[in-house]
Design a protein around this motif. Structure first.
Motif, PDB file in Angstrom:
ATOM      1  N   ALA A   1      -8.903   1.895   7.068  1.00  0.00           N
ATOM      2  CA  ALA A   1      -8.982   2.752   5.886  1.00  0.00           C
ATOM      3  C   ALA A   1      -8.535   1.978   4.665  1.00  0.00           C
ATOM      4  N   ILE A   2      -9.367   1.975   3.634  1.00  0.00           N
ATOM      5  CA  ILE A   2      -9.041   1.282   2.393  1.00  0.00           C
ATOM      6  C   ILE A   2      -8.684   2.308   1.332  1.00  0.00           C
ATOM      7  N   SER A   3      -7.717   1.967   0.501  1.00  0.00           N
ATOM      8  CA  SER A   3      -7.321   2.829  -0.610  1.00  0.00           C
ATOM      9  C   SER A   3      -6.830   1.948  -1.748  1.00  0.00           C
ATOM     10  N   ARG A   4      -6.679   2.538  -2.916  1.00  0.00           N
ATOM     11  CA  ARG A   4      -6.186   1.758  -4.052  1.00  0.00           C
ATOM     12  C   ARG A   4      -5.341   2.631  -4.949  1.00  0.00           C
ATOM     13  N   ASP A   5      -4.420   1.955  -5.627  1.00  0.00           N
ATOM     14  CA  ASP A   5      -3.576   2.589  -6.632  1.00  0.00           C
ATOM     15  C   ASP A   5      -3.964   1.948  -7.956  1.00  0.00           C
ATOM     16  N   ASN A   6      -4.761   2.632  -8.750  1.00  0.00           N
ATOM     17  CA  ASN A   6      -5.262   2.047  -9.995  1.00  0.00           C
ATOM     18  C   ASN A   6      -4.130   1.765 -10.988  1.00  0.00           C
ATOM     19  N   ALA A   7      -3.096   2.553 -10.949  1.00  0.00           N
ATOM     20  CA  ALA A   7      -1.969   2.350 -11.864  1.00  0.00           C
ATOM     21  C   ALA A   7      -1.242   1.039 -11.557  1.00  0.00           C
ATOM     22  N   LYS A   8      -1.292   0.623 -10.295  1.00  0.00           N
ATOM     23  CA  LYS A   8      -0.614  -0.616  -9.878  1.00  0.00           C
ATOM     24  C   LYS A   8      -1.588  -1.766  -9.658  1.00  0.00           C
ATOM     25  N   ASN A   9      -2.875  -1.539  -9.886  1.00  0.00           N
ATOM     26  CA  ASN A   9      -3.900  -2.565  -9.635  1.00  0.00           C
ATOM     27  C   ASN A   9      -3.767  -3.130  -8.222  1.00  0.00           C
ATOM     28  N   THR A  10      -3.555  -2.254  -7.271  1.00  0.00           N
ATOM     29  CA  THR A  10      -3.280  -2.668  -5.896  1.00  0.00           C
ATOM     30  C   THR A  10      -4.227  -1.966  -4.930  1.00  0.00           C
ATOM     31  N   VAL A  11      -4.697  -2.738  -3.955  1.00  0.00           N
ATOM     32  CA  VAL A  11      -5.550  -2.188  -2.910  1.00  0.00           C
ATOM     33  C   VAL A  11      -4.845  -2.357  -1.571  1.00  0.00           C
ATOM     34  N   TYR A  12      -5.065  -1.384  -0.692  1.00  0.00           N
ATOM     35  CA  TYR A  12      -4.427  -1.386   0.620  1.00  0.00           C
ATOM     36  C   TYR A  12      -5.489  -1.291   1.705  1.00  0.00           C
ATOM     37  N   LEU A  13      -5.198  -1.899   2.842  1.00  0.00           N
ATOM     38  CA  LEU A  13      -6.074  -1.767   3.998  1.00  0.00           C
ATOM     39  C   LEU A  13      -5.204  -1.432   5.197  1.00  0.00           C
ATOM     40  N   ILE A  14      -5.361  -0.223   5.703  1.00  0.00           N
ATOM     41  CA  ILE A  14      -4.670   0.179   6.920  1.00  0.00           C
ATOM     42  C   ILE A  14      -5.606  -0.073   8.090  1.00  0.00           C
ATOM     43  N   MET A  15      -5.121  -0.865   9.032  1.00  0.00           N
ATOM     44  CA  MET A  15      -5.934  -1.256  10.185  1.00  0.00           C
ATOM     45  C   MET A  15      -5.314  -0.679  11.451  1.00  0.00           C
TER      46      MET A  15
END
Length: 113
Positions: free
Chosen positions: A65-79
């Motif tokens: 699952a991919i998600s992002r926090d636009n306020a932090k300019n950060t993307v996450y990938l939960i595997m």
């Protein structure tokens, strides 16, 4: 030049989980992850745009699952439910609003018992 800094790789047993993070030094339109195993071409894993629209490789669609926090300019990938074939160097990837491409330095993910 936008810098991408990844974190979260490591060694995990089959069936386990990991979370990757990637922080960008500036806002990007598309952010996501590619991966590359020895002897194989780099392949897309997952991408997400600023509106939250996602795209996944078929091999990970039901597990990652991919998600992002636009306020932090950060993307996450939960595997989740990781398999030995997920072993690879995972690269954060971003596309700027001017269509420039950016890559992180890569983080190793190893799935092994």
């Amino acid at each position: 030049q936008v810098q991408l800094v990844e974190s979260g790789g490591g060694l995990v047993q089959p069936g386990g989980s990991l979370r990757l993070s990637c922080a960008a030094s500036d806002r990007l339109y598309n952010m996501g992850w590619h991966r590359q195993s020895p002897g194989k071409l780099r392949e897309l894993v997952a991408m997400i745009d600023t509106g939250g629209i996602t795209n996944y490789a078929d091999s990970v669609k039901d597990r990652f699952a991919i998600s992002r926090d636009n306020a932090k300019n950060t993307v996450y990938l939960i595997m989740n439910n990781l398999k030995p074939e997920d072993t690879a160097v995972y690269y954060c990837y971003g596309i700027g609003f001017g269509s420039a491409n950016y890559w992180g330095q890569g983080t190793q993910v190893t799935v092994s018992s």
